[in-house]
Design an enzyme around this catalytic site. Structure first.
Site, PDB file in Angstrom:
ATOM      1  N   LEU A  19       0.798  -1.234   0.000  1.00 37.63           N
ATOM      2  CA  LEU A  19       0.000   0.000   0.000  1.00 37.63           C
ATOM      3  C   LEU A  19       0.828   1.280   0.000  1.00 37.63           C
ATOM      4  O   LEU A  19       0.277   2.352  -0.249  1.00 37.63           O
ATOM      5  CB  LEU A  19      -0.912   0.013   1.240  1.00 37.63           C
ATOM      6  CG  LEU A  19      -1.935  -1.131   1.335  1.00 37.63           C
ATOM      7  CD1 LEU A  19      -2.634  -1.096   2.690  1.00 37.63           C
ATOM      8  CD2 LEU A  19      -2.954  -1.034   0.208  1.00 37.63           C
ATOM      9  N   SER A  20       2.130   1.174   0.294  1.00 38.04           N
ATOM     10  CA  SER A  20       2.916   2.394   0.513  1.00 38.04           C
ATOM     11  C   SER A  20       3.922   2.629  -0.592  1.00 38.04           C
ATOM     12  O   SER A  20       5.054   2.124  -0.545  1.00 38.04           O
ATOM     13  CB  SER A  20       3.637   2.307   1.859  1.00 38.04           C
ATOM     14  OG  SER A  20       2.732   2.479   2.908  1.00 38.04           O
ATOM     15  N   ASN A  23       7.873   3.079  -0.180  1.00 35.82           N
ATOM     16  CA  ASN A  23       8.368   2.222   0.896  1.00 35.82           C
ATOM     17  C   ASN A  23       8.740   0.898   0.219  1.00 35.82           C
ATOM     18  O   ASN A  23       7.865   0.117  -0.160  1.00 35.82           O
ATOM     19  CB  ASN A  23       7.261   2.073   1.954  1.00 35.82           C
ATOM     20  CG  ASN A  23       7.533   0.994   2.992  1.00 35.82           C
ATOM     21  OD1 ASN A  23       8.372   0.133   2.809  1.00 35.82           O
ATOM     22  ND2 ASN A  23       6.772   1.049   4.078  1.00 35.82           N
ATOM     23  N   ASN A 108       4.441   6.741  13.942  1.00 36.08           N
ATOM     24  CA  ASN A 108       3.606   7.604  13.107  1.00 36.08           C
ATOM     25  C   ASN A 108       2.276   7.952  13.769  1.00 36.08           C
ATOM     26  O   ASN A 108       1.398   8.529  13.125  1.00 36.08           O
ATOM     27  CB  ASN A 108       3.319   6.931  11.761  1.00 36.08           C
ATOM     28  CG  ASN A 108       4.576   6.468  11.069  1.00 36.08           C
ATOM     29  OD1 ASN A 108       4.783   5.273  10.888  1.00 36.08           O
ATOM     30  ND2 ASN A 108       5.447   7.402  10.723  1.00 36.08           N
ATOM     31  N   HIS A 135      -4.640   4.356   3.219  1.00 37.35           N
ATOM     32  CA  HIS A 135      -4.863   3.403   4.326  1.00 37.35           C
ATOM     33  C   HIS A 135      -4.467   4.003   5.669  1.00 37.35           C
ATOM     34  O   HIS A 135      -5.101   3.732   6.683  1.00 37.35           O
ATOM     35  CB  HIS A 135      -4.147   2.069   4.068  1.00 37.35           C
ATOM     36  CG  HIS A 135      -2.647   2.103   4.122  1.00 37.35           C
ATOM     37  ND1 HIS A 135      -1.867   2.811   3.236  1.00 37.35           N
ATOM     38  CD2 HIS A 135      -1.759   1.503   4.972  1.00 37.35           C
ATOM     39  CE1 HIS A 135      -0.585   2.643   3.518  1.00 37.35           C
ATOM     40  NE2 HIS A 135      -0.500   1.855   4.587  1.00 37.35           N
ATOM     41  N   GLU A 170       3.465  12.984   9.559  1.00 34.88           N
ATOM     42  CA  GLU A 170       3.677  11.549   9.802  1.00 34.88           C
ATOM     43  C   GLU A 170       4.141  11.282  11.233  1.00 34.88           C
ATOM     44  O   GLU A 170       4.689  10.227  11.539  1.00 34.88           O
ATOM     45  CB  GLU A 170       4.701  11.021   8.792  1.00 34.88           C
ATOM     46  CG  GLU A 170       4.258  11.177   7.344  1.00 34.88           C
ATOM     47  CD  GLU A 170       3.342  10.056   6.861  1.00 34.88           C
ATOM     48  OE1 GLU A 170       3.630   8.886   7.136  1.00 34.88           O
ATOM     49  OE2 GLU A 170       2.319  10.367   6.206  1.00 34.88           O
ATOM     50  N   ARG A 208       6.400  12.832   2.417  1.00 33.73           N
ATOM     51  CA  ARG A 208       5.163  12.769   3.208  1.00 33.73           C
ATOM     52  C   ARG A 208       4.993  13.929   4.190  1.00 33.73           C
ATOM     53  O   ARG A 208       3.873  14.315   4.502  1.00 33.73           O
ATOM     54  CB  ARG A 208       5.123  11.454   3.990  1.00 33.73           C
ATOM     55  CG  ARG A 208       5.124  10.205   3.110  1.00 33.73           C
ATOM     56  CD  ARG A 208       4.711   9.019   3.957  1.00 33.73           C
ATOM     57  NE  ARG A 208       5.009   7.722   3.357  1.00 33.73           N
ATOM     58  CZ  ARG A 208       4.700   6.566   3.929  1.00 33.73           C
ATOM     59  NH1 ARG A 208       4.105   6.558   5.114  1.00 33.73           N
ATOM     60  NH2 ARG A 208       4.990   5.426   3.358  1.00 33.73           N
ATOM     61  N   HIS A 242      10.556   8.026   5.562  1.00 33.34           N
ATOM     62  CA  HIS A 242      10.512   8.789   6.822  1.00 33.34           C
ATOM     63  C   HIS A 242      11.960   9.038   7.243  1.00 33.34           C
ATOM     64  O   HIS A 242      12.830   8.210   6.972  1.00 33.34           O
ATOM     65  CB  HIS A 242       9.832   7.998   7.951  1.00 33.34           C
ATOM     66  CG  HIS A 242       8.356   7.834   7.809  1.00 33.34           C
ATOM     67  ND1 HIS A 242       7.712   6.631   8.077  1.00 33.34           N
ATOM     68  CD2 HIS A 242       7.392   8.695   7.447  1.00 33.34           C
ATOM     69  CE1 HIS A 242       6.413   6.782   7.890  1.00 33.34           C
ATOM     70  NE2 HIS A 242       6.184   8.020   7.496  1.00 33.34           N
ATOM     71  N   ASP A 244      13.230   8.575  10.054  1.00 41.49           N
ATOM     72  CA  ASP A 244      13.750   7.555  10.966  1.00 41.49           C
ATOM     73  C   ASP A 244      14.266   6.313  10.236  1.00 41.49           C
ATOM     74  O   ASP A 244      14.662   5.334  10.869  1.00 41.49           O
ATOM     75  CB  ASP A 244      12.731   7.198  12.069  1.00 41.49           C
ATOM     76  CG  ASP A 244      11.502   6.458  11.570  1.00 41.49           C
ATOM     77  OD1 ASP A 244      11.431   6.135  10.376  1.00 41.49           O
ATOM     78  OD2 ASP A 244      10.590   6.211  12.396  1.00 41.49           O
ATOM     79  N   ASN A 354       7.083  -5.005   5.840  1.00 41.85           N
ATOM     80  CA  ASN A 354       6.209  -3.892   5.447  1.00 41.85           C
ATOM     81  C   ASN A 354       6.911  -2.547   5.659  1.00 41.85           C
ATOM     82  O   ASN A 354       6.277  -1.492   5.644  1.00 41.85           O
ATOM     83  CB  ASN A 354       4.906  -3.923   6.250  1.00 41.85           C
ATOM     84  CG  ASN A 354       3.727  -4.384   5.399  1.00 41.85           C
ATOM     85  OD1 ASN A 354       3.766  -4.283   4.175  1.00 41.85           O
ATOM     86  ND2 ASN A 354       2.681  -4.873   6.042  1.00 41.85           N
ATOM     87  N   CYS A 360      10.113   2.191  14.200  1.00 41.72           N
ATOM     88  CA  CYS A 360       8.761   2.472  13.667  1.00 41.72           C
ATOM     89  C   CYS A 360       7.692   1.990  14.632  1.00 41.72           C
ATOM     90  O   CYS A 360       6.584   2.529  14.652  1.00 41.72           O
ATOM     91  CB  CYS A 360       8.528   1.739  12.352  1.00 41.72           C
ATOM     92  SG  CYS A 360       9.638   2.199  11.040  1.00 41.72           S
TER      93      CYS A 360
HETATM   94  O1  SUG Z   1       3.698   4.024   6.461  1.00 41.32           O
HETATM   95  N1  SUG Z   1       4.015   0.552   5.947  1.00 41.32           N
HETATM   96  C1  SUG Z   1       4.230   1.715   6.785  1.00 41.32           C
HETATM   97  C2  SUG Z   1       5.537   1.581   7.511  1.00 41.32           C
HETATM   98  C3  SUG Z   1       5.726   2.686   8.513  1.00 41.32           C
HETATM   99  C4  SUG Z   1       7.102   2.720   9.066  1.00 41.32           C
HETATM  100  N2  SUG Z   1       7.206   3.741  10.032  1.00 41.32           N
HETATM  101  C5  SUG Z   1       8.302   4.508  10.249  1.00 41.32           C
HETATM  102  N3  SUG Z   1       9.279   4.575   9.406  1.00 41.32           N
HETATM  103  N4  SUG Z   1       8.306   5.235  11.313  1.00 41.32           N
HETATM  104  C6  SUG Z   1       4.200   3.003   5.958  1.00 41.32           C
HETATM  105  O2  SUG Z   1       4.692   2.981   4.813  1.00 41.32           O
HETATM  106  C7  SUG Z   1       2.735  -0.923   4.494  1.00 41.32           C
HETATM  107  C8  SUG Z   1       1.373  -1.595   4.514  1.00 41.32           C
HETATM  108  C9  SUG Z   1       1.206  -2.547   3.379  1.00 41.32           C
HETATM  109  O3  SUG Z   1       1.778  -2.345   2.310  1.00 41.32           O
HETATM  110  O4  SUG Z   1       0.466  -3.558   3.552  1.00 41.32           O
HETATM  111  C10 SUG Z   1       2.803   0.290   5.410  1.00 41.32           C
HETATM  112  O5  SUG Z   1       1.836   0.967   5.629  1.00 41.32           O
END
Ligand code: SUG
Length: 437
Positions: A19-20, A23, A108, A135, A170, A208, A242, A244, A354, A360
């Protein structure tokens, strides 16, 4: 003042939906079969590990999923099973979004300012709006409810999430508190400027966090000392969605990659801003030939927890850092050069796939003893609570979840049964989730 870590308890619908955008781990694990029970147990093991280092550890509850109210708002009608069936058939990406267990990444969840750093001497919370992914934009209301319930005393001030995408926020993933014993400096990191269209910004992946959001947070919290730094657009384009993922700070320590920030002088700005509040920065900069940005994204070295414990400065890193020769060499150098006393690695692979490492999964809340006394005690991870949570996970979580399983209407009831029981275990009240209201 001591920092408590509040980790997100991984929810029963942990899955890999890709979903991201931006990422890399989320995109590359899209469609794989997840293991929710293992994910939750890995998360609880990390919480217990940090508590056993002698630190305060809390837990934030998972959110109610699937968000059937959102699907109904989007025009799907009928009873719950019909809504889920129609969404699975016509818009599986929406079903995945309303089923995401993404609230587990509580870095987050919010931005938190310590009472020593704010004008009114209170602890300030702003739930992140997470406006840049659909999401995650579903999270702020339930997060706000959880924070108000857990931090309910008069020591705490709760703000509403910031409005709209220009104030894309975020939370603490882009926020670090450097501190001496009695004063703090807030370092806010942003990816773009919302109101200057020709300003530097990434080309491939979304930035973001906006500068305007970071400034508004510091302003509304009444923060006395804040510094605003821009992430290098090239780092975001390499998967650093992010800050972090490429820098971490705590107390007087700051660990960063040499290519983390747009401005080459960033580390020195941090040093001098910290000196203004009376701090002497301990800095460790990792060069690209020691570990390229891609290696930082792959191993999540910078997404470690940097902790001051009774037995010294500890880095709690993902086990990927022990497996990667370059990342391991960097951790060894940090100890050899006296930046840290030791490095511990943990298995968090379910979350890592993920894009969620140790840092995180936690929201840091710096509290005085008097403030800590106002925290909702059942959300602190005692050994007894840990055992209860492990039992709860084992009773309710599925071993595996494949994308097609989200269409199974039985999952709705399973999740509600689990969360309903959790509200009793954590004494959150019988109106904590919308389905209970
Ligand atoms: O926002 N992954 C989260 C991961 C967040 C990591 N947080 C920090 N770096 N602080 C995001 O991208 C993936 C969900 C999916 O693809 O099923 C997701 O939302």
């Amino acid at each position: 003042m001591a920092e408590l870590n509040f980790d997100g308890l991984v929810g029963p619908t942990h899955n890999y939906a890709g979903l991201s955008h931006g990422n890399v781990a989320s995109s590359s694990h899209r469609g794989q079969v997840s293991r929710p029970r293992e994910a939750a147990l890995q998360g609880i093991a990390k919480m217990a590990f940090v508590r056993d280092l002698g630190l305060g550890q809390g837990v934030l509850p998972p959110h109610d999923r699937p968000r059937l109210d959102v699907l109904r708002e989007l025009g799907f009608t009928g009873d719950d099973a019909t809504v889920v069936g129609a969404t699975a058939a016509n818009a599986p990406h929406l079903l995945a979004a309303v089923y995401s267990a993404s609230p587990m990444w509580t870095a987050n969840a919010a931005t938190v300012s310590a009472s020593t750093d704010t004008a009114d001497g209170k602890v300030h919370f702003t739930p992140a709006n997470l406006a840049s992914t659909f999401h995650r934009s579903l999270e702020p209301a339930q997060t706000a409810r959880a924070l108000r319930r857990i931090f309910g005393g008069d020591a705490f001030v709760h703000h509403a999430p910031l409005p709209g995408a220009a104030f894309g926020d975020e939370g603490a993933a882009n926020h670090t508190r450097l501190a001496t014993a009695d004063a703090g400096l807030e370092v806010h990191v942003f990816g773009r400027r919302a109101f200057e269209k020709d300003a530097p910004a990434p080309a491939r992946f979304p930035a973001r966090q906006t500068l305007e959001a970071s400034e508004a947070l510091a302003r509304r919290h009444g923060v006395r000392s804040a510094l605003f730094l821009q992430q290098a657009p090239a780092a975001i384009d390499a998967g650093v969605f992010h800050n972090d993922v490429i820098a971490v700070g705590h107390g007087e320590r700051w660990l960063m990659h040499a290519e983390a920030f747009l401005d080459e002088g960033a580390a020195e700005w941090i040093r001098s801003a910290f000196a203004e509040v009376g701090g002497a920065l301990k800095l460790f900069v990792v060069a690209s030939d020691q570990l390229p940005v891609e290696g930082a994204v792959k191993t999540y070295l910078f997404n470690s927890q940097l902790l001051d414990t009774p037995s010294g400065a500890v880095l709690v890193a993902p086990m990927e850092c022990a497996e990667d020769p370059k990342a391991r060499a960097v951790t060894e150098a940090m100890v050899a050069e006296g930046f840290l006393d030791r490095v511990e690695t943990l298995d968090l692979r379910q979350s890592m796939h993920n894009g969620g490492g140790p840092a995180c999964l936690r929201l840091r809340v710096p509290l005085t003893d008097a403030e800590r006394a106002q925290v909702h005690e059942p959300c602190l991870l005692t050994a007894a609570r840990e055992a209860q949570l492990i039992g709860w996970v084992k009773r309710h979580y599925r071993e595996e979840l494949a994308p097609a399983d989200l269409a199974d209407p039985a999952l709705i009831t399973e999740v509600r049964t689990a969360l309903d029981e959790l509200t009793r275990l954590l004494e959150l009240g019988d109106d904590f989730y919308d389905f209970q209201r």
